[in-house]
Design a protein around this motif. Structure first.
Motif, PDB file in Angstrom:
ATOM      1  N   ARG A 126      64.465  69.743   9.077  1.00 38.33           N
ATOM      2  CA  ARG A 126      65.473  69.855  10.137  1.00 38.33           C
ATOM      3  C   ARG A 126      65.657  71.296  10.574  1.00 38.33           C
ATOM      4  NH1 ARG A 126      69.508  66.477   7.649  1.00 38.33           N
ATOM      5  NH2 ARG A 126      69.010  64.313   8.095  1.00 38.33           N
ATOM      6  N   SER A 127      65.713  72.202   9.593  1.00 39.19           N
ATOM      7  CA  SER A 127      66.071  73.575   9.954  1.00 39.19           C
ATOM      8  C   SER A 127      64.891  74.347  10.549  1.00 39.19           C
ATOM      9  CB  SER A 127      66.680  74.323   8.757  1.00 39.19           C
ATOM     10  OG  SER A 127      65.682  74.587   7.810  1.00 39.19           O
ATOM     11  N   THR A 128      63.648  73.965  10.199  1.00 35.18           N
ATOM     12  CA  THR A 128      62.510  74.710  10.758  1.00 35.18           C
ATOM     13  C   THR A 128      61.885  74.005  11.966  1.00 35.18           C
ATOM     14  OG1 THR A 128      60.909  73.609   9.336  1.00 35.18           O
ATOM     15  CG2 THR A 128      61.848  75.658   8.503  1.00 35.18           C
ATOM     16  N   ARG A 144      66.015  68.701   4.633  1.00 33.51           N
ATOM     17  CA  ARG A 144      66.789  69.826   5.151  1.00 33.51           C
ATOM     18  C   ARG A 144      65.856  70.870   5.789  1.00 33.51           C
ATOM     19  NH1 ARG A 144      67.848  74.651   3.306  1.00 33.51           N
ATOM     20  NH2 ARG A 144      66.930  74.256   1.269  1.00 33.51           N
TER      21      ARG A 144
END
Ligand code: ADP
Ligand code: MG
Length: 364
Positions: free
Chosen positions: A193-195, A190
């Motif tokens: 993906r988000s950074t 996660r």
């Protein structure tokens, strides 16, 4: 050149390049001519058994170790003369390595303080990082008041706080029990993906490598012996070693009369010639890699190879059962079949099994 063009050029450069890295310790060649590159935002995993050279390469990237030959470039810049602290790299190790006398928040702020971020901005960033790793309430605690999994989240937050060009992780889940490992593995997915951070991740656990990576580099005796996307490596292992490491594939001896023709091999099995994919360049030492899941007890499609096999054992492993088979044409084989398709009443019986040749491959 307009700034736009310059920008595009920069972002197309690989984030990390290893160019023919070699490292010797006395007579041991720990790293043997390793070249690879990491695209921006990519998650690359070094997968290999203990002693295969993974950590040494990571240390060379970070600058904790020098190489005897070769070059490391980060965003196009040669690192030869850069000390570790100037390489703009975040690191997470197996043994958390948090500062025990500092609070969680101060641990995360450590690099920001060193870079002289103003207090206000620093506090905002620490808050943001604590939220990222889902520890928003625990900034005031001391590391020793946290579980192993929580400590590893803090280590991750600390490594990411300065938005490093590169994040290196060496067996970060190695010290955790299985449930926590799976949990944190999800978190790492996660967060990546988000950074959009660029990651080199080291593990000896193939499930972890398969679950997390954009690409996997398989290490063996200091060399990279396979480098590809997980599904590709899994279904099309370049060598028998990779097939074993990734899937526990059966490696069956080739019967006499096997003919290699470029990227296919014709093998005579039970009086019939069957064509398989092949990456082997010679028959000496070549084997047929038969994935455990390519063998079925039920007839599959028409192209399947049907052979007789004696069932030596059936072991239930949860969702699937492991069946030990003895065949006349391919020797001993292990199959994994869905649990509902079998029972231990077949132990000792001789039955017909069905192998999908499209999932098998001749390898060295
Ligand atoms: P991995 O991380 O894949 O387990 P390492 O990179 O730690 O493997 O080690 C690769 C090889 O180099 C091993 O044979 C190891 O014993 C050797 N090695 C690593 N570090 C040193 C060192 N500081 N001195 C001597 N040999 C070393
Ligand atoms: Mg290691």
């Amino acid at each position: 050149m307009t700034p736009d063009v310059a920008q595009t050029k920069t972002s197309r450069r690989p984030r990390l390049e290893l160019d023919r890295i070699t490292k010797r310790y006395g007579k041991v060649t720990a790293v043997d001519d390793v070249s690879l590159s990491l695209a921006e935002g990519e998650f690359l995993t070094f997968l290999g058994q203990s002693g295969s050279g993974k950590t040494t390469v990571l240390k060379i990237i970070a600058g904790f170790e020098t190489c005897d030959d070769g070059a490391v470039r980060i965003a196009g810049t040669d690192m030869a003369r850069k000390p570790p602290r100037d390489r703009d790299i975040g690191m997470v190790f197996q043994n958390y390595a948090l500062f025990p006398h500092m609070s969680v928040a101060d641990n995360i702020a450590y690099g920001l303080r060193r870079r002289k971020w103003p207090a206000e901005r620093r506090r905002a960033r620490v808050r943001q990082m604590l939220e990222l790793v889902r520890l928003a309430e625990l900034g005031g605690r001391s590391p020793r008041e946290l579980s192993g999994g929580q400590q590893q989240r803090v280590a991750l937050a600390r490594a990411l706080a300065c938005e490093p060009q590169l994040l290196l992780m060496d067996e970060p889940l190695g010290a955790l029990d299985r449930a926590l490992r799976l949990d944190l593995e999800q978190e790492i997915r996660r967060i990546h993906r988000s950074t959009g951070c660029s990651v080199v991740y080291v593990t000896h656990d193939r499930d972890e490598a398969l679950a997390l990576s954009d690409r996997i580099a398989v290490f063996h005796a200091g060399r990279v012996v396979g480098l590809d996307e997980p599904a590709q490596l899994y279904e099309r292992p370049p060598t028998g070693y990779v097939a074993r490491l990734l899937t526990d594939a059966n490696l069956a001896e080739l019967p006499d009369g096997t003919a290699l023709r470029g990227d296919v091999a014709d093998i005579v099995l039970g009086g019939r010639t069957v064509r398989f994919r092949s990456t082997a360049t010679r028959t000496a030492g070549a084997r047929l890699a038969v994935p455990r899941t390519s063998i079925s007890l039920q007839p599959q499609h028409e192209g399947c190879l049907t052979v007789e096999a004696r069932v030596d054992d059936v072991v239930f492993l949860g969702e699937h059962a492991r069946i030990d088979l003895d065949t006349t044409v391919l020797g001993s084989l292990i199959a994994h079949v869905p649990m509902h398709q079998t029972s231990d009443r077949i132990i000792g019986e001789t039955l017909r099994i069905h192998i999908d040749p499209a999932r098998c491959q001749v390898v060295i």
